[in-house]
Motif scaffolding. Structure first.
Motif, short mmCIF file in Angstrom:
data_model
loop_
_atom_site.label_atom_id
_atom_site.label_comp_id
_atom_site.label_asym_id
_atom_site.label_seq_id
_atom_site.Cartn_x
_atom_site.Cartn_y
_atom_site.Cartn_z
N SER A 508 0.85 -1.20 0.00
CA SER A 508 0.00 0.00 0.00
C SER A 508 0.88 1.24 0.00
CB SER A 508 -0.91 0.02 1.23
OG SER A 508 -1.86 -1.02 1.19
N SER A 538 -7.70 2.81 -8.71
CA SER A 538 -8.74 3.48 -7.93
C SER A 538 -8.31 3.59 -6.48
CB SER A 538 -10.07 2.70 -8.03
OG SER A 538 -10.51 2.63 -9.36
N GLN A 540 -8.25 4.66 -2.59
CA GLN A 540 -9.29 4.88 -1.60
C GLN A 540 -8.74 5.77 -0.50
OE1 GLN A 540 -12.42 3.68 -1.99
NE2 GLN A 540 -11.77 2.79 -3.94
N GLY A 541 -9.32 6.98 -0.39
CA GLY A 541 -8.92 7.87 0.68
C GLY A 541 -7.45 8.20 0.70
N SER A 543 -5.04 6.38 -0.37
CA SER A 543 -4.20 5.19 -0.22
C SER A 543 -4.42 4.26 -1.40
CB SER A 543 -4.53 4.46 1.09
OG SER A 543 -3.71 3.32 1.25
#
Length: 714
Positions: A508, A538, A540-541, A543
């Protein structure tokens, strides 16, 4: 219920003054609200009804709140505290019905700060939440959520019939979320709004997750001009024109975004009928359709807009039946299969594409011209870069085009030269001198290389950034003039979040993006040193997860972001991974393969039919030579054998007696397969598996006879 009267003096023609009465109703219950509506409908005054905070449901079961007037007076309905008033249809009725039943000049109705939810019309009635007849309507700070209708041409949230066609629907700072028209017929239009006659103007509003069996979140049957400004259409679904279906004379869309909308037919985001659609400073991203993945209309004009990541099964991403004009616009990462009449941009008759950019559009040519001649088919001052499938093509040998002062990558040559009149094009330079946002760098061959003198080329006054279109001796090729002040997004803080990571780990990364005022993030792409190209991802937030490297040691990644004006920036990050030993790598890969095969044999490239045939033959041979090897017994099959299996395992078993109580015997199994007379049958107690088996038409096992083998997956 409290009522107040006020006297207002109105000047007429500057000669005399007449008294105009206005009445204010303050209500706090559903009955008081209906009483206020009834009184307002007959008091010959312009009225205001203010609702205190609370939930209001229609007082007559199955019927809406009703205002039915013949007097032509204005009506305002407002929340005392915006956002604290809920009109709830309780999934049983339409919520509010406002009717001006007269030939007088249409009045103006307005609703402010109120939420409508769970309105429902089934076969009779009008709009799922709100019906307005023979009047204009203003919706300001309203919300419509979870309203439904199965009545054709009704609008699950709002139905408005403007009567003589002069009424206007104005929507400001409002939301339409998860409203559904479910008729199952071609006339189930308007998953949020159905407008008959009149015009509409939508400003700073949001339409998300609405669904129609036919056409559009907004459906309009009118020839008047309409507009959408500063609004967002996301994740809407329809058979055609998933966001907007419009018959407007001119539909002007500015500063708006259409993302992740989907149509099973044509027009993934917008479908225009006989009128013109003008899209300026707007974004069409990641929409999908069978044809025209983003936009289709009789006439289309794009100014300073971004068309990115859209998909169509055939024909085009943007298509115009009559004429198409694109200037200072970007077409990138769109996908449509190649065919004789398909293209990213498809021009039926007339086409002018000026100072625009085409890159990484796959399948069909960037520009497909179906009919027309060199006077009305023009491509000028544009970038057609190496990542495209091809530059331009024609659906007919008699079609001709004028191609002037473009940069066309050598990778896209040869051009169909017998059908083009060309001049001033740059065809032999692999390096154009561009930054990641397609801005010309100092010394770029694109600077001053365009044409502004040709009669066929009409230049915009500014480039995509709003700076003067001609900044030097002549216009530049591309959508940005050299020297224009960029307002690109800023990527910072890119870092690896996964601690003590190794190759084959799922990594990540975190990062921050700063955007210019009024812009949003349209796409994020990732490049790694183990892959040759950028791929859409894509996050997320802030991350980005699920990134896997096959090898340990030193690595690099780059993140590239694009905003709603098509400007982009990149950031890079270097890091080092621990290196797993060869044996550990092999074991991990084997585990991943086993997991994939256990879930779906086709995921790991197994020929299912061949696999099954081989398994059957091996099972027969084993059972013949030694019945105990495939666990065929003279007694009943022991269900405890399945309980002892590891989750995800496949085993072949047999039975010495008939198995008829399958639900009990196979309670711990995920799925059981049995080959019966040349047909594979299956059994499961798991609802998700049962659903898949039913959908695929696989017969259900009714009995496993004694002496037969069967496959079990735990």
């Amino acid at each position: 219920m409290k009522t107040r009267h006020s006297l207002v003096t109105a000047a007429i023609a500057g000669l005399m003054s007449l008294p105009v009465y206005a009445q204010l109703f303050e209500v706090s219950t559903s009955r008081e609200f209906q009483s206020a509506l009834s009184a307002a409908a007959s008091n010959s005054q312009n009225d205001t009804i203010v609702l205190s905070a609370g939930i209001y449901a229609p007082t007559t079961p199955g019927q809406p709140f009703v205002y039915n007037s013949t007097q032509g007076d204005d009506l305002r309905i407002e929340a005392e505290t915006p956002g604290e008033v809920l009109l709830d249809g309780q999934s049983r009725a339409e919520i509010l019905y406002l009717n001006h039943d007269s030939t007088n000049v249409p009045p103006g109705f307005s609703i402010k700060g109120i939420r409508f939810q769970n309105g429902r019309v089934t076969g009779t009635g009008h709009g799922g939440a709100l019906t307005v007849l023979n009047a204009g309507l203003l919706l300001d700070g309203t919300a419509f959520a979870g309203n439904t209708t199965d009545r054709p041409n009704s609008g699950s949230a709002v139905l408005m019939n403007a009567g003589d066609g002069q009424g206007e629907l104005r929507i400001i700072n409002s939301q339409f979320v998860n409203n559904v028209v479910d008729v199952g017929s071609p006339s189930s239009n308007g998953s949020a709004i159905f407008l008959f006659g009149g015009s509409f103007a939508v400003t700073d509003s949001e339409f998300v997750g609405n669904r129609s069996d036919s056409c559009g979140v907004i459906y309009t049957d009118s020839t008047l001009d309409s507009s959408v400004t500063g609004s967002d259409f996301r994740s809407n679904r329809a058979a055609r024109g998933a966001a907007i279906c419009s018959s407007s004379g001119l539909l002007t869309i500015s500063g708006s975004e259409f993302r992740n909308n989907e149509a099973t037919g044509e027009g993934g985001a917008i479908l225009g009928f006989d009128g013109r659609v003008l899209l300026e400073n707007s974004t069409l991203a990641n929409n999908r359709a069978d044809s025209a993945g983003a936009l289709m209309s009789s006439a289309v004009e794009l100014r300073r807009s971004v068309v990115l990541g859209n998909t169509a099964s055939r024909l085009s991403i943007v298509s115009a039946d009559r004429d198409l004009h694109a200037e200072n616009s970007l077409f990138e990462l769109n996908q449509v299969p190649d065919s004789i009449d398909s293209g990213t941009v498809r021009c039926e008759r007339a086409c002018r594409i000026v100072n625009s950019v085409f890159e990484r559009n796959t399948g069909a040519p960037s520009i497909k011209m179906v009919s027309g001649n060199a006077d009305n088919l023009v491509v000028a001052n544009s970038l057609l870069l190496a990542g495209n499938a091809s530059a331009l093509a024609f659906a007919d040998a008699n079609v001709r085009a004028t191609v002037l002062n473009n940069y066309i990558s050598p990778a896209l040559l040869p051009l169909p030269e017998s059908q083009i009149d060309q001049q001033g094009n740059i065809l032999d330079q692999a390096y154009a001198g561009l930054d990641p946002g397609y801005h010309p760098l100092e010394g770029s061959i694109l600077v001053d290389a365009g044409t502004s003198e040709a009669q066929l080329v009409a230049l915009a006054e500014t480039d995509v950034l709003g700076n003067p279109r001609i900044a030097g001796a002549d216009v530049d090729i591309g959508w940005v003039e050299y020297g224009s002040s960029p307002t690109a997004p800023v990527v910072s803080g890119l870092a690896l979040e996964t601690l003590d990571a190794s190759n084959l780990d799922s990594l990540s990364f975190s990062f921050n993006v700063e955007l210019a005022e009024g812009r949003s993030l349209v796409s994020t792409e990732l490049w790694t040193d183990e892959e040759p190209d950028y791929v859409l991802v894509s996050p997320q937030g802030g991350s980005l997860g699920g990134v896997v490297f096959m090898n340990g040691g030193a690595h690099q990644i780059r993140v590239r972001v694009t905003d709603s004006q098509g400007e982009r920036s990149e950031a890079g990050y270097s890091f080092t991974l621990n290196s797993l030993g060869t044996e550990t790598v092999v074991l991990r890969v084997e585990d991943q393969i086993r997991a994939a095969c256990a879930e779906d044999l086709t995921d790991c490239g197994v020929d299912v039919d061949a696999f099954v045939a081989q398994a059957i033959e091996e099972a027969r041979s084993a059972c013949k030579s030694d019945p105990s090897s495939c666990q065929i017994e003279t007694g009943s099959f022991d269900p405890g054998t399945i309980s002892a299996m590891a989750r995800g395992d496949w085993n072949l078993y047999g039975t010495g007696r008939d198995i008829t109580d399958l639900a009990t015997v196979f309670a711990d199994a995920r799925v059981v397969w049995f080959h019966n007379g040349g047909t594979w049958e299956a059994f499961s107690t798991q609802p998700d598996v049962i659903s898949v088996l039913n959908a695929k038409g696989i017969p259900r096992i009714s009995k496993i006879p004694a002496g037969r083998g069967f496959w079990v997956r735990k």
